[in-house]
Write a protein that holds these residues in place. Structure first.
Motif, short mmCIF file in Angstrom:
data_model
loop_
_atom_site.label_atom_id
_atom_site.label_comp_id
_atom_site.label_asym_id
_atom_site.label_seq_id
_atom_site.Cartn_x
_atom_site.Cartn_y
_atom_site.Cartn_z
N GLY A 105 19.05 45.86 -49.71
CA GLY A 105 20.42 45.92 -50.22
C GLY A 105 21.25 44.78 -49.67
N PRO A 106 22.57 44.79 -49.96
CA PRO A 106 23.43 43.71 -49.50
C PRO A 106 23.58 43.69 -47.99
CG PRO A 106 24.73 45.44 -50.53
CD PRO A 106 23.29 45.81 -50.72
N GLY A 133 25.48 48.92 -48.39
CA GLY A 133 25.22 49.33 -49.76
C GLY A 133 24.76 50.76 -49.90
N THR A 165 28.29 38.50 -48.70
CA THR A 165 27.02 39.20 -48.50
C THR A 165 25.89 38.34 -49.04
OG1 THR A 165 27.12 40.32 -50.65
CG2 THR A 165 28.07 41.49 -48.76
N GLU A 166 24.69 38.66 -48.57
CA GLU A 166 23.47 38.10 -49.14
C GLU A 166 22.60 39.28 -49.52
OE1 GLU A 166 21.56 35.42 -46.41
OE2 GLU A 166 23.16 33.93 -46.57
N GLN A 167 21.92 39.15 -50.64
CA GLN A 167 21.07 40.23 -51.10
C GLN A 167 19.75 40.21 -50.33
OE1 GLN A 167 22.35 42.47 -53.08
NE2 GLN A 167 20.52 43.70 -53.01
N SER A 168 19.30 41.38 -49.89
CA SER A 168 18.01 41.52 -49.24
C SER A 168 17.26 42.65 -49.95
CB SER A 168 18.16 41.83 -47.74
OG SER A 168 18.54 43.18 -47.56
N SER A 169 16.00 42.82 -49.62
CA SER A 169 15.24 43.90 -50.27
C SER A 169 15.77 45.27 -49.88
CB SER A 169 13.75 43.78 -49.93
OG SER A 169 13.57 43.81 -48.54
#
Length: 192
Positions: free
Chosen positions: A142-143, A175, A136-140
Motif C-alpha cells: 500500500g501507500p 492505507g 507517498t510512494e506506492q509499495s506492494s
C-alpha cells in the motif's frame, strides 16, 4: 473444524475459488459453503491483492467475468457497498525534532467513520496545505508516506516518518489503518 476458516483470511479468496470450481469433481466430504463465506463476509478486506483474490468468489464469477459485474443492476450482489454516514474526529500531529527547523504542528480533522489514516492525512492537507502537505510512494503493501511538510525520509540519513497512536507505533500502514473517534495520531520523523 475452524468454523469455516481454511488456511488464513488472506488465503480464503483463492480457496473459495478453487472449491467453487472443483466442487462437482469431488465428494469425499461435504463442504459447508455458507460457513466459509461467512468468514469472508465478516472480514474487512482492504489490501488490493486480498480483494482481487476474494472478489471472484463473492460475485460467483471467474476473473474472466469480472469486467461484466454490474453492481447497480444486481440486487443479490454484495455491491454497492454502503458508505458510512457518521463522521469521526481525529487529532493529528506532525513532529520533527531531528533535522533543520524543528516543529510540532497539531490539527483536528473530521472524516467519515471507517476512513483510513490516509484519508486523515488528505483532509489535513486540504485544510492546511502549507503545514500538512505530504507525499507517498506506492509499495506492494500500500501507500508509504515518504515526505511530510517538505521533510523527506532518507536511506543515507536512516530517517523515515513513523506513525503512532498515543505512544504505540502503528502496526498497519496509512492505507489500511482506521483511526477511532477521538484518537490522537502522531507522525514523528524518526531514525532507524
Amino acid at each position: 473444524k475452524n468454523h469455516g476458516m481454511i488456511g488464513n483470511i488472506y488465503s480464503m479468496g483463492v480457496v473459495l475459488q478453487a472449491l467453487q470450481a472443483t466442487s462437482r469433481f469431488y465428494a469425499p466430504r461435504k463442504w459447508d459453503c455458507d460457513q466459509a463465506f461467512s468468514v469472508v463476509y465478516k472480514h474487512d478486506y482492504i489490501l488490493p491483492m486480498a480483494i482481487a483474490q476474494v472478489l471472484p468468489a463473492l460475485v460467483g464469477k471467474s476473473y474472466l467475468d469480472a469486467d461484466k459485474v454490474d453492481c447497480a443492476s444486481d440486487s443479490n450482489s454484495p455491491c454497492p457497498y454502503p458508505l458510512p454516514a457518521a463522521s469521526i474526529e481525529v487529532h493529528y500531529s506532525i513532529i520533527n525534532n531531528l533535522q533543520g527547523q524543528h516543529f510540532n504542528i497539531p490539527i483536528t480533522v473530521h472524516v467519515p467513520a471507517g476512513s483510513t489514516l490516509l484519508k486523515v492525512l488528505e483532509e489535513a492537507e486540504k485544510e492546511a496545505p502549507k503545514d500538512f502537505s505530504f507525499k507517498t510512494e506506492q509499495s506492494s503493501w500500500g501507500p508509504m508516506v515518504v515526505s511530510i511538510h517538505g521533510l523527506a525520509g532518507s536511506m543515507n540519513d536512516r530517517t523515515y516518518w513513523q506513525f503512532f497512536s498515543g505512544k504505540h507505533p502503528l502496526q498497519e500502514g496509512v492505507g489500511t489503518y482506521k483511526p477511532r473517534n477521538g484518537e490522537h495520531i502522531e507522525a514523528i520523523f524518526s531514525t532507524y
